[in-house]
Design a protein around this motif. Structure first.
Motif, PDB file in Angstrom:
ATOM      1  N   ALA A   1       0.522 -14.868   1.727  1.00 57.58           N
ATOM      2  CA  ALA A   1       1.554 -15.245   2.431  1.00 57.58           C
ATOM      3  C   ALA A   1       2.869 -15.618   1.930  1.00 57.58           C
ATOM      4  O   ALA A   1       3.847 -16.683   3.180  1.00 57.58           O
ATOM      5  CB  ALA A   1       0.927 -17.202   2.537  1.00 57.58           C
ATOM      6  N   LYS A   2       2.695 -16.064   0.645  1.00 58.41           N
ATOM      7  CA  LYS A   2       4.597 -16.153   0.417  1.00 58.41           C
ATOM      8  C   LYS A   2       5.470 -15.011   0.232  1.00 58.41           C
ATOM      9  O   LYS A   2       6.889 -14.795   0.437  1.00 58.41           O
ATOM     10  CB  LYS A   2       4.472 -16.423  -1.416  1.00 58.41           C
ATOM     11  CG  LYS A   2       3.642 -15.598  -2.472  1.00 58.41           C
ATOM     12  CD  LYS A   2       4.129 -16.619  -3.564  1.00 58.41           C
ATOM     13  CE  LYS A   2       3.483 -15.215  -4.548  1.00 58.41           C
ATOM     14  NZ  LYS A   2       2.642 -16.484  -5.933  1.00 58.41           N
ATOM     15  N   CYS A   3       4.865 -13.933   1.006  1.00 58.07           N
ATOM     16  CA  CYS A   3       5.585 -12.318   1.075  1.00 58.07           C
ATOM     17  C   CYS A   3       6.370 -12.367   1.999  1.00 58.07           C
ATOM     18  O   CYS A   3       5.695 -12.594   3.651  1.00 58.07           O
ATOM     19  CB  CYS A   3       5.502 -10.973   0.809  1.00 58.07           C
ATOM     20  SG  CYS A   3       4.447 -11.150  -0.672  1.00 58.07           S
ATOM     21  N   TYR A   4       7.674 -12.426   2.824  1.00 58.66           N
ATOM     22  CA  TYR A   4       8.041 -12.656   3.747  1.00 58.66           C
ATOM     23  C   TYR A   4       9.041 -11.037   4.136  1.00 58.66           C
ATOM     24  O   TYR A   4       9.792 -11.233   2.713  1.00 58.66           O
ATOM     25  CB  TYR A   4       9.434 -13.676   3.930  1.00 58.66           C
ATOM     26  CG  TYR A   4       8.622 -14.964   3.896  1.00 58.66           C
ATOM     27  CD1 TYR A   4       7.863 -15.644   4.988  1.00 58.66           C
ATOM     28  CD2 TYR A   4       9.160 -15.611   3.032  1.00 58.66           C
ATOM     29  CE1 TYR A   4       7.774 -16.712   4.866  1.00 58.66           C
ATOM     30  CE2 TYR A   4       8.423 -17.345   2.755  1.00 58.66           C
ATOM     31  CZ  TYR A   4       7.875 -17.702   4.229  1.00 58.66           C
ATOM     32  OH  TYR A   4       7.116 -18.544   3.721  1.00 58.66           O
ATOM     33  N   GLY A   5       8.623 -10.393   4.441  1.00 64.54           N
ATOM     34  CA  GLY A   5       8.796  -9.042   5.024  1.00 64.54           C
ATOM     35  C   GLY A   5       8.334  -8.251   3.879  1.00 64.54           C
ATOM     36  O   GLY A   5       7.919  -8.264   2.369  1.00 64.54           O
TER      37      GLY A   5
ATOM     38  N   SER B   1       4.090  -2.631  -0.609  1.00 63.96           N
ATOM     39  CA  SER B   1       3.259  -2.278  -1.992  1.00 63.96           C
ATOM     40  C   SER B   1       3.591  -3.284  -2.907  1.00 63.96           C
ATOM     41  O   SER B   1       2.749  -3.686  -3.631  1.00 63.96           O
ATOM     42  CB  SER B   1       4.650  -1.413  -2.791  1.00 63.96           C
ATOM     43  OG  SER B   1       5.942  -1.706  -3.131  1.00 63.96           O
ATOM     44  N   ARG B   2       4.579  -3.983  -2.070  1.00 65.04           N
ATOM     45  CA  ARG B   2       4.512  -5.786  -3.336  1.00 65.04           C
ATOM     46  C   ARG B   2       2.903  -7.037  -2.369  1.00 65.04           C
ATOM     47  O   ARG B   2       2.563  -7.375  -3.845  1.00 65.04           O
ATOM     48  CB  ARG B   2       5.578  -7.329  -2.614  1.00 65.04           C
ATOM     49  CG  ARG B   2       6.541  -6.209  -3.201  1.00 65.04           C
ATOM     50  CD  ARG B   2       7.847  -6.956  -2.657  1.00 65.04           C
ATOM     51  NE  ARG B   2       8.001  -8.327  -3.583  1.00 65.04           N
ATOM     52  CZ  ARG B   2       8.336  -9.347  -2.549  1.00 65.04           C
ATOM     53  NH1 ARG B   2       9.438  -9.711  -2.060  1.00 65.04           N
ATOM     54  NH2 ARG B   2       8.282 -10.764  -2.888  1.00 65.04           N
ATOM     55  N   LYS B   3       2.857  -6.506  -1.452  1.00 63.65           N
ATOM     56  CA  LYS B   3       1.777  -7.272  -1.186  1.00 63.65           C
ATOM     57  C   LYS B   3       0.368  -6.772  -1.439  1.00 63.65           C
ATOM     58  O   LYS B   3      -0.506  -7.196  -1.794  1.00 63.65           O
ATOM     59  CB  LYS B   3       1.822  -7.189   0.511  1.00 63.65           C
ATOM     60  CG  LYS B   3       3.221  -7.648   1.326  1.00 63.65           C
ATOM     61  CD  LYS B   3       2.132  -7.425   2.791  1.00 63.65           C
ATOM     62  CE  LYS B   3       2.916  -8.925   3.637  1.00 63.65           C
ATOM     63  NZ  LYS B   3       2.939  -8.738   4.798  1.00 63.65           N
ATOM     64  N   ARG B   4       0.233  -5.538  -1.634  1.00 63.48           N
ATOM     65  CA  ARG B   4      -0.581  -4.713  -2.019  1.00 63.48           C
ATOM     66  C   ARG B   4      -1.087  -4.602  -3.635  1.00 63.48           C
ATOM     67  O   ARG B   4      -2.122  -5.127  -4.455  1.00 63.48           O
ATOM     68  CB  ARG B   4      -0.517  -3.242  -2.220  1.00 63.48           C
ATOM     69  CG  ARG B   4      -1.719  -1.895  -2.588  1.00 63.48           C
ATOM     70  CD  ARG B   4      -1.964  -0.939  -1.746  1.00 63.48           C
ATOM     71  NE  ARG B   4      -1.226  -0.653  -0.196  1.00 63.48           N
ATOM     72  CZ  ARG B   4      -0.848   0.129   0.290  1.00 63.48           C
ATOM     73  NH1 ARG B   4       0.387   1.027  -0.416  1.00 63.48           N
ATOM     74  NH2 ARG B   4      -0.629   0.544   1.731  1.00 63.48           N
TER      75      ARG B   4
END
Length: 600
Positions: free
Chosen positions: A554-558, A562-565
Motif C-alpha cells: 500500500a505504501k508503494c506509489y508507482g 520489483s519493489r512490490k515483489r
C-alpha cells in the motif's frame, strides 16, 4: 381393619399424550379425593417441566376411596410415564399392581409404546382393561381402534370401554370394570414381610422416601427393615399413604400402597425394584423382576462459566438423589475445563436432566456429543468398555470392537414406509419384519445400532411421517462393527473435545461436516490454518482457513514492480516462519457453537 377384598391396585399405561394424566384427574374428582376448589389440570404432574410438555416423567401414586353398594373400595392408582426412556419405571409400577387401564387414543390408534406397555403388563400377569379415550373428538374412529385391538394385541373388542377423560364420558364404566375385573391383592399369605420399592424421592429433612407396595406382612413406624437387594438396614421413621399428598398413618398392611420414610441420606443405597423386609419377620426370597438400572447414553456436561463448577457439582448431586437412574462422575477437558461424564437411560432422559439443571439450579451448561458404551478386546487379550473417545486405544492394539444394538418397533402410515426403510438403511439398520396393523398403518421391526439413533433419528421419523410415526425400542445385545476414532486437527494439533467414535463408512461425511463448521467459526490468523479430520493417521477431510492479509504494498506509489515483489516475498517468508512457531488458540465460544450445532 379394611378387608383386602375391597382393595384394587391398578395403573394407567399408554403411549405419550393419550390422556393418562387427564383420566387420573377425573378419577380424583369422581372419588372426591381432591376438593373441586383445589383441583387443577394434570394434578399428579408436580414438575413444571411435566406440565409444560404435557408428559409424565415420574410415577405418581394416589389412594382413593369409592363407595359402591354401601361398601367402600380402596383404589390405589399409579400414573405412569409413557416414554420409552422410562420403561423400567413403568415395569416397576406394573409389578406393584394387579390390573392396568390400557389407554388408546381414538384418533391416533395403537402406537409403538401402546404395544410395548401392553406386552409388559401381560408379562407381569396383570388384568388389562382397554379404554378407548377421546371418543368425543371429531376425528375419533373407535370402530377402527377396536379392530386394531383384536389384530395387534389379541384383546377382544367387546372388552373395550369407550370414554373421554376430558368430558367424563365412560367414567362409571371404567370404575365398574376396575371393581369387577381387577383381582384383589395377591401373595398376601406368603411368609415374611415383603414390600416392593417402585419409586423413591429425596427430601432435605426426611432423607430418602420410598414409594412401596406391601405384598405380605405389615410395615409400622419404628420397624427395623432391610433392603434385600442392596443389604442396607435402617429403621422406619414414618409410614403413610398418598391422598394425593403424603398423609401419615400408623401402619401399611398387605395389599396397600404408600410410602416409608427411612432416614437414609444416599439415594444410591435404595434401588428401584428392591424388596423391603422386616428384620423380625424376614422373607425367604425377593419379589421377582428386580434388576439394576443401567444407563445407555453418555454425555459430558460442563459449566459455560468455569467458576460455576462447584455449583454444578452440588446440583448434579441433588438431581442424583431424586433420580436413581442418573449417574455421573467428574472429568476434565483441555477445552472445556472441569465437568462431569453423565449416564442417562435415553435421549429424552438426557434432555430432561439438562433442562432441570438450567431451570431448577439456574446453570448455563454445555453438553458434549452423546455417545454409548462400546466393548473392545485388545490384542493382549484384555477387554474394556469405553464411553469416551479420549480412552480409545490405537487401532493396532484392537482385536475387535462391539457396539450396542437395539430392537426398534416403528409405527408408520402406509405412504411413508419407503422413506422409513430408507432411513433405517441409512442408519445401518436391518429391517427384520413388516406387519400391517390396519388399512392405513404398518409396524416395522428393525435392528439398529444405538449410536445411530442418538441425535436426529426421532426428528427425521416425525418429519418423514408428518408427525404420525412413533417408535419404541429395547436393548438387543452387542455386535462387532468396523468402528474408528476420528480426530480433528487444527494446524496439526489434535483437539480432544471434537474427537468421536464413528463407523468407518461415515467418518468422511462427519469429518467434512465438522471441518466445515470449524472453518466458519474459528477466528482468522495471520497465516493459513489447516483444519483436518483424521482416522488412524490418515486424513479423510480438510478445510483451509485463509490468512488475514495485510496489504504491504500500500505504501508503494508507482515505481518499479520489483519493489512490490520484494515486499511480498518478505511477507511470504515471515508468514512461513510464523506458521512454524505459531499456535492457534481456539476460543471457548467456538467449542460451544460446534457442540451445540452438532446436536441440533
Amino acid at each position: 381393619m379394611r378387608s383386602t377384598d375391597t382393595i384394587r391396585n391398578f395403573c394407567i399405561i399408554a403411549h405419550v399424550d393419550h390422556g393418562k394424566t387427564t383420566l387420573s384427574d377425573r378419577l380424583l374428582e369422581l372419588t372426591s379425593t381432591v376438593e373441586l376448589r383445589n383441583m387443577k389440570e394434570q394434578l399428579l404432574d408436580s414438575m413444571d417441566l411435566e406440565r409444560e410438555r404435557g408428559i409424565t416423567i415420574k410415577s405418581h401414586p394416589v389412594s382413593m376411596i369409592y363407595q359402591k353398594d354401601k361398601e367402600d373400595y380402596l383404589f390405589n392408582l399409579i400414573d405412569t410415564p409413557g416414554h420409552v426412556d422410562f420403561s423400567y419405571e413403568v415395569s416397576r409400577s406394573l409389578a406393584a399392581c394387579e390390573g392396568a387401564l390400557l389407554l388408546i387414543d381414538a384418533a391416533q390408534g395403537i402406537e409403538a409404546q401402546t404395544v410395548a406397555n401392553a406386552h409388559l403388563a401381560v408379562a407381569q400377569g396383570l388384568e388389562v382393561i382397554p379404554v378407548i379415550n377421546k371418543v368425543d373428538l371429531p376425528s375419533a374412529e373407535p370402530e377402527r381402534i377396536m379392530e386394531q385391538l383384536e389384530d395387534v394385541l389379541a384383546i377382544p373388542a367387546e372388552e373395550a370401554i369407550l370414554a373421554s377423560a376430558k368430558s367424563g364420558i365412560g367414567l362409571p364404566e371404567i370404575i365398574r370394570a376396575v371393581i369387577d375385573r381387577v383381582p384383589s391383592p395377591r401373595w398376601l399369605d406368603e411368609k415374611g414381610t415383603r414390600a416392593l420399592v417402585f419409586d423413591c424421592i429425596y427430601d432435605a429433612f426426611k432423607g430418602v422416601i420410598c414409594y412401596v407396595r406391601v405384598f405380605s406382612g405389615e410395615l409400622k413406624q419404628g420397624s427395623s427393615i432391610s433392603f434385600m437387594g442392596s443389604d442396607v438396614k435402617t429403621q422406619i421413621k414414618e409410614v403413610g399413604r398418598f391422598s394425593p399428598h403424603m398423609v401419615a398413618e400408623d401402619s401399611l398392611s398387605g395389599g396397600k400402597v404408600g410410602y416409608i420414610v427411612t432416614g437414609i441420606r444416599d439415594v444410591a443405597d435404595v434401588k428401584l425394584g428392591d424388596t423391603v423386609t422386616r428384620m423380625d419377620d424376614m422373607a425367604g426370597e425377593m419379589l421377582p423382576g428386580y434388576k439394576e438400572v443401567r444407563p445407555m447414553v453418555f454425555s459430558g456436561i460442563y459449566p459455560l462459566d468455569t467458576s460455576d463448577y462447584e455449583k454444578l457439582k452440588a446440583s448434579v448431586a441433588k438431581l442424583r438423589l431424586n433420580d436413581a437412574a442418573f449417574v455421573y462422575q467428574s472429568e476434565s477437558s483441555a477445552a472445556l475445563g472441569f465437568g462431569f461424564r453423565c449416564g442417562f437411560l435415553g435421549l429424552l432422559h438426557m434432555e430432561i436432566i439438562q433442562e432441570r439443571l438450567r431451570r431448577e439450579y439456574d446453570l448455563d451448561i454445555i453438553s458434549t456429543y452423546p455417545s454409548v458404551i462400546y466393548r473392545l478386546r485388545k490384542t493382549d487379550g484384555t477387554e474394556m468398555e469405553i464411553d469416551n473417545p479420549v480412552f480409545f486405544p490405537d487401532a493396532s492394539e484392537i482385536e475387535w470392537i462391539e457396539e450396542p444394538m437395539i430392537k426398534a418397533t416403528v409405527h408408520t402410515p402406509n405412504d411413508s414406509i419407503g422413506d422409513m426403510l430408507a432411513l433405517i438403511s441409512e442408519k445401518r439398520g436391518i429391517c427384520q419384519q413388516t406387519e400391517t396393523i390396519d388399512t392405513s398403518r404398518v409396524m416395522i421391526t428393525a435392528r439398529l445400532p444405538l449410536n445411530e439413533i442418538l441425535v436426529d433419528f426421532n426428528d427425521r421419523l416425525k418429519s418423514l411421517t408428518h408427525g404420525y410415526g412413533s417408535m419404541d425400542y429395547e436393548p438387543d445385545g452387542y455386535e462387532q462393527s468396523d468402528l474408528v476414532r476420528m480426530e480433528i486437527l487444527v494446524n496439526g494439533e489434535p483437539i480432544e473435545a471434537f474427537s468421536s467414535i464413528v463407523h468407518r463408512q461415515k467418518a468422511e461425511t462427519r469429518g467434512r461436516a465438522l471441518c466445515g463448521k470449524l472453518k466458519d467459526l474459528l477466528p482468522k490468523q495471520l497465516f493459513k490454518v489447516a483444519i483436518q479430520a483424521a482416522v488412524n493417521g490418515k486424513f479423510v477431510a480438510r478445510e483451509t482457513l485463509s490468512a488475514m492479509r495485510k496489504d504491504v504494498t500500500a505504501k508503494c506509489y508507482g515505481g518499479d514492480i520489483s519493489r512490490k515483489r520484494k515486499l511480498l516475498e518478505k511477507q511470504k517468508e515471515g508468514k512461513k516462519r510464523m506458521k512454524q512457531i505459531g499456535s492457534v488458540s481456539i476460543p471457548q465460544e467456538a467449542f460451544v457453537q460446534v457442540l451445540r450445532s452438532s446436536q441440533d
